[in-house]
Design a protein around this motif. Structure first.
Motif, PDB file in Angstrom:
ATOM      1  N   GLU A  35       0.885  -1.321   0.164  1.00 56.12           N
ATOM      2  CA  GLU A  35       0.056   0.251  -0.009  1.00 56.12           C
ATOM      3  C   GLU A  35       0.669   1.155   0.054  1.00 56.12           C
ATOM      4  O   GLU A  35       0.652   2.237  -0.612  1.00 56.12           O
ATOM      5  N   ARG A  36       1.834   1.234   0.975  1.00 56.25           N
ATOM      6  CA  ARG A  36       2.643   2.341   0.935  1.00 56.25           C
ATOM      7  C   ARG A  36       3.552   2.639  -0.554  1.00 56.25           C
ATOM      8  O   ARG A  36       3.712   3.725  -0.910  1.00 56.25           O
ATOM      9  N   GLU A  38       2.405   1.675  -3.570  1.00 53.63           N
ATOM     10  CA  GLU A  38       1.683   2.331  -4.527  1.00 53.63           C
ATOM     11  C   GLU A  38       1.275   3.575  -4.184  1.00 53.63           C
ATOM     12  O   GLU A  38       1.008   4.358  -5.260  1.00 53.63           O
ATOM     13  N   ARG A  39       1.340   4.035  -3.096  1.00 61.27           N
ATOM     14  CA  ARG A  39       0.854   5.699  -2.801  1.00 61.27           C
ATOM     15  C   ARG A  39       1.951   6.188  -3.079  1.00 61.27           C
ATOM     16  O   ARG A  39       2.003   7.462  -3.623  1.00 61.27           O
ATOM     17  N   ASN A  40       3.510   5.790  -2.886  1.00 63.66           N
ATOM     18  CA  ASN A  40       4.542   6.717  -3.293  1.00 63.66           C
ATOM     19  C   ASN A  40       4.690   6.527  -4.892  1.00 63.66           C
ATOM     20  O   ASN A  40       4.870   7.662  -5.419  1.00 63.66           O
ATOM     21  N   GLU A  42       2.047   6.799  -7.021  1.00 58.06           N
ATOM     22  CA  GLU A  42       1.025   7.543  -7.225  1.00 58.06           C
ATOM     23  C   GLU A  42       1.697   9.291  -7.088  1.00 58.06           C
ATOM     24  O   GLU A  42       1.533  10.149  -8.112  1.00 58.06           O
ATOM     25  N   ARG A  43       2.518   9.524  -6.108  1.00 56.46           N
ATOM     26  CA  ARG A  43       2.875  10.815  -5.646  1.00 56.46           C
ATOM     27  C   ARG A  43       3.981  11.111  -6.735  1.00 56.46           C
ATOM     28  O   ARG A  43       4.419  12.028  -6.976  1.00 56.46           O
ATOM     29  N   ASP A 280       6.952  13.576   0.907  1.00 53.88           N
ATOM     30  CA  ASP A 280       5.882  13.335   0.702  1.00 53.88           C
ATOM     31  C   ASP A 280       5.674  11.510   0.647  1.00 53.88           C
ATOM     32  O   ASP A 280       4.641  11.081   0.878  1.00 53.88           O
ATOM     33  N   GLU A 282       6.748   7.740   1.717  1.00 48.26           N
ATOM     34  CA  GLU A 282       6.553   6.983   3.063  1.00 48.26           C
ATOM     35  C   GLU A 282       7.594   5.946   2.913  1.00 48.26           C
ATOM     36  O   GLU A 282       7.711   5.067   1.861  1.00 48.26           O
ATOM     37  N   ARG A 388      -0.070  -6.368   2.714  1.00 50.07           N
ATOM     38  CA  ARG A 388      -1.136  -5.511   2.306  1.00 50.07           C
ATOM     39  C   ARG A 388      -2.237  -5.597   3.372  1.00 50.07           C
ATOM     40  O   ARG A 388      -2.921  -6.785   3.554  1.00 50.07           O
TER      41      ARG A 388
END
Length: 403
Positions: A35-36, A38-40, A42-43, A280, A282, A388
């Motif tokens: 999850e982290r 995938e957020r990275n 996206e950013r 920003d 993680e 996850r």
């Protein structure tokens, strides 16, 4: 007297501790938080230079399944590869890959690649750029290409301020570019690679980051300008002008001379990438290792009589924890306040971590550490454990040192 820095696991790590106590292998593992990650991603994609293509650094994510996940999510097939066994595995596992070498390899290694190249459809004549740092090395590659009957695509390494080798100034390109021009049946010019890892790392009193960046980009433009003016026949719209990396990719806006930007480590954010430009993002990779023993106090050989005094003088020495393994390039992050004992010595087998009673660790609990780098460290623990939503959802093998 030092303050008590001890803290129990944060809720995030407490959940991982429960998971590993129930389902872990009882040995050190490398966790990837999907999850982290995938957020990275996206950013990164939201702030990536719009005029440039993303090239994923293979050595920073040295697992085929991890790379596959990132490449698919990022919508790219471009990779930067640094290691001959990884290059051969990439050709086998990613036959559609567009590959740029991240460092110049000895001609012997290039010969080994062609000897061991698996028949998977990967076409090095179209999909692979060899990095060359000198005209002398290019001469070796030319002789090899003649002997093997192949045509090599060549990307020239240029020095844009890091001073780690490569062509030091535009005029120094001439012998190599002439060699390429004179041997079109064996050599093809593919572009430049100029790494700017020094930007932002120099002490401010020596050079401010914005000055380093401006000088680096000006140097890159000088090389491309020389190519266009002196060797216009080698210029084409499809050339690769690669550079940057995780610490600097966000600095390459519309005015950058790059059209191909590399990054990898930022997606996992190991400790060395705790940088303002990546604030920003993680941390998404952790070493998790079981606690084998917990002893009250800190008793050092030869200093047994001082053990009660040591614990009173430093509350962070109130407990001694022996963990499974150790001496990794990493720092404990949970529970809080754990630290290596500077007097006990280091161990690969049972490292010592002191902490206060507030850490609340017991045998079979896990300690979590953040690696300083992802490359190399991810290769030390066998298959990666992918988590996850509080569950282990996959185990991903890493690249092998054998092709």
């Amino acid at each position: 007297m030092p303050r008590d820095r001890g803290q129990p696991h944060t809720p995030y790590f407490a959940a991982l501790n429960r998971l590993l106590r129930a389902e872990g292998p009882g040995r050190p593992v490398l966790l990837i938080d999907l999850e982290r990650l995938e957020r990275n991603l996206e950013r990164v994609r939201a702030t990536f230079p719009r005029h440039a293509a993303l090239r994923v650094v293979n050595k920073s994510l040295p697992s085929p399944k991890l790379l596959e996940h990132v490449l698919k999510a990022a919508g790219t097939r471009r990779q930067m590869v640094f290691h001959l066994p990884f290059l051969l595995q990439t050709a086998r596992l990613f036959p559609e890959a567009d590959v740029l070498l991240g460092k110049p390899l000895p001609a012997r290694a290039v010969e080994g690649f062609y000897r061991d190249l698996p028949p998977t459809g990967f076409d090095p004549g179209r999909q692979l750029q060899w990095l060359v740092d000198t005209a002398e090395r290019l001469g070796q590659y030319l002789a090899l290409a003649r002997g093997l009957g192949v045509r090599l695509r060549v990307n020239l390494e240029i020095d844009v301020g890091l001073h780690r080798g490569g062509f030091p100034e535009p005029a120094a390109l001439a012998p190599a570019l002439r060699l390429i021009r004179e041997n079109p049946e064996r050599l093809e010019f593919a572009g430049f690679m100029g790494y700017d890892a020094h930007v932002g790392k120099l002490p401010g009193f020596l050079e401010k980051p914005e000055v380093s960046l401006a000088k680096s980009q000006a140097a890159y433009r000088a090389f491309t300008g020389y190519l266009r003016s002196q060797f216009p026949d080698l210029w084409s719209p499809g050339l690769t002008f690669n550079g940057a990396g995780s610490p600097t990719f966000r600095l390459h806006g519309e005015g950058s001379p790059l059209n191909d930007v590399a990054l990898g480590s930022a997606l996992l954010k190991p400790l060395d990438f705790d940088l303002p430009l990546l604030a920003d993002l993680e941390p998404a990779a952790f070493i998790a290792t079981p606690v084998l023993k917990v002893l009250e106090g800190t008793t050092l050989p030869g200093l047994e009589r001082f053990a009660p005094l040591l614990s009173r003088l430093n509350p962070n020495w109130a407990r001694t924890h022996f963990i499974y393994g150790g001496r990794w390039p990493a720092r404990p992050v949970s529970p809080g306040g754990l630290a290596e004992n500077p007097l006990y010595g280091k161990s690969f087998n049972q490292a010592v971590l002191n902490g206060s009673g507030r850490t609340a660790l017991e045998p079979d609990d896990y300690v979590f550490l953040r690696p300083y780098e992802s490359e190399g460290v991810l290769l030390q623990f066998g298959d990666l454990r992918v988590v996850r939503e509080g569950r282990i959802v996959a185990t991903w093998p890493v690249f092998s040192e054998e092709a």
